[in-house]
Enzyme design. Structure first.
Site, short mmCIF file in Angstrom:
data_model
loop_
_atom_site.label_atom_id
_atom_site.label_comp_id
_atom_site.label_asym_id
_atom_site.label_seq_id
_atom_site.Cartn_x
_atom_site.Cartn_y
_atom_site.Cartn_z
N GLY A 1 0.77 -1.23 0.00
CA GLY A 1 0.00 0.00 0.00
C GLY A 1 0.80 1.28 0.00
O GLY A 1 0.26 2.36 -0.29
N ASP A 2 2.10 1.22 0.32
CA ASP A 2 2.95 2.42 0.29
C ASP A 2 4.36 1.99 -0.10
O ASP A 2 5.34 2.30 0.58
CB ASP A 2 2.94 3.12 1.65
CG ASP A 2 3.54 4.53 1.59
OD1 ASP A 2 3.68 5.08 0.48
OD2 ASP A 2 3.87 5.07 2.67
N LEU A 3 4.45 1.26 -1.20
CA LEU A 3 5.68 0.58 -1.57
C LEU A 3 6.57 1.47 -2.42
O LEU A 3 6.31 1.66 -3.61
CB LEU A 3 5.36 -0.72 -2.30
CG LEU A 3 6.56 -1.64 -2.51
CD1 LEU A 3 7.07 -2.17 -1.18
CD2 LEU A 3 6.19 -2.81 -3.42
#
Length: 269
Positions: free
Chosen positions: A178-180
């Site tokens: 999700g926040d890669l």
């Protein structure tokens, strides 16, 4: 920072002189803790410490290396310290690709997550949906643009209106980091050491890939380990990259305006 360090010292019993600020932490205060027994831990300010801890455990349950959760004291999260030399070698990229493939093989029953979350001040509406294009259009793009100036909001609305035609109706509801981006990937000695700072939910696995390629260009070793892209992934990439661009525009302002403008243009908005 002084107040946060005092709170960490009170919670853990680690004296303030054994706490030091870690580099990074643009959205959170992060301290390295040198415990009396010689262990190193990390104290991170996390308003949703319980939710973040649950996400880290979800990643670990999928076989992804993550820092162990040592304590949850909202708004403080205590984690195992994971050493990071920052060298993203071809071997490390291969391990990252294989780990991401394992993560995306874990499936949910819909698109979303049991609780809402936030990246900095950008709230993430995680209500579970069975309609992926609508989820992406309304709960990611339009939601992220909600506090931007009107011209930005109008352009995002136009882009969001295209999602039903552009995105797959029912992609596999994969477990996403999700926040890669590379700042959330720790490596050491040519190996993947940990993924950190997740903002998990279930959704199209192409999103994690699109975000990763927004700020870096993984080498062939990553793609070989992860697997071949689905047909049409390149055409869909701007729709997925637009969300982190809007988040960065919200959080950091003008330096990310050109990125958001370019992606909106690619989407005909």
């Amino acid at each position: 920072m002084i107040g946060f360090a005092r709170r960490v010292a009170e919670l853990t019993g680690v004296p303030p002189d054994r706490l030091e600020r870690l580099a990074g932490g643009e959205l959170s205060e992060v301290l390295l803790m040198r415990r009396p027994d010689g262990r190193l831990s990390v104290a991170k300010s996390s308003p949703a410490a319980g939710a973040e801890a649950a996400m880290l455990r979800a990643l670990a349950g999928a076989g992804i290396p993550t820092p162990a959760v040592e304590g949850e004291h909202p708004p403080v999260l205590i984690l195992e310290h994971v050493a990071n030399d920052g060298v993203l070698s071809p071997k490390a990229w291969r391990e990252i690709g294989a780990a991401l493939a394992r993560l995306h093989a874990v499936r949910g029953e819909g698109y979303g997550w049991p609780v809402d979350y936030a990246i900095g001040t950008v709230e993430l509406d995680n209500r579970v949906s069975g309609d992926w294009p609508r989820f992406w259009a309304e709960q990611r793009l339009v939601s992220a643009a909600r506090l931007l100036d009107r011209p930005w909001r109008e352009r995002v609305d136009r882009a969001a209106a295209r999602m039903a035609d552009l995105l797959p109706a029912a992609p596999p509801p994969a477990l996403l980091h999700g926040d890669l981006w590379t700042g959330n990937i720790l490596v050491r000695d040519g190996r993947l050491a940990a993924l950190i700072d997740p903002a998990c939910y279930h959704g199209d696995p192409e999103f994690d890939l699109a975000m990763l390629t927004l700020f870096a260009e993984p080498p062939a070793e990553f793609h070989e380990a992860y697997g071949a892209p689905r047909q049409g992934a390149e055409e869909r990439r701007p729709a997925y990259q637009l969300f982190p661009a809007l988040v960065h525009l919200r959080l950091f302002g003008q330096p990310y305006a050109a990125m958001a403008d370019r992606l909106l243009g690619a989407l005909g908005a």
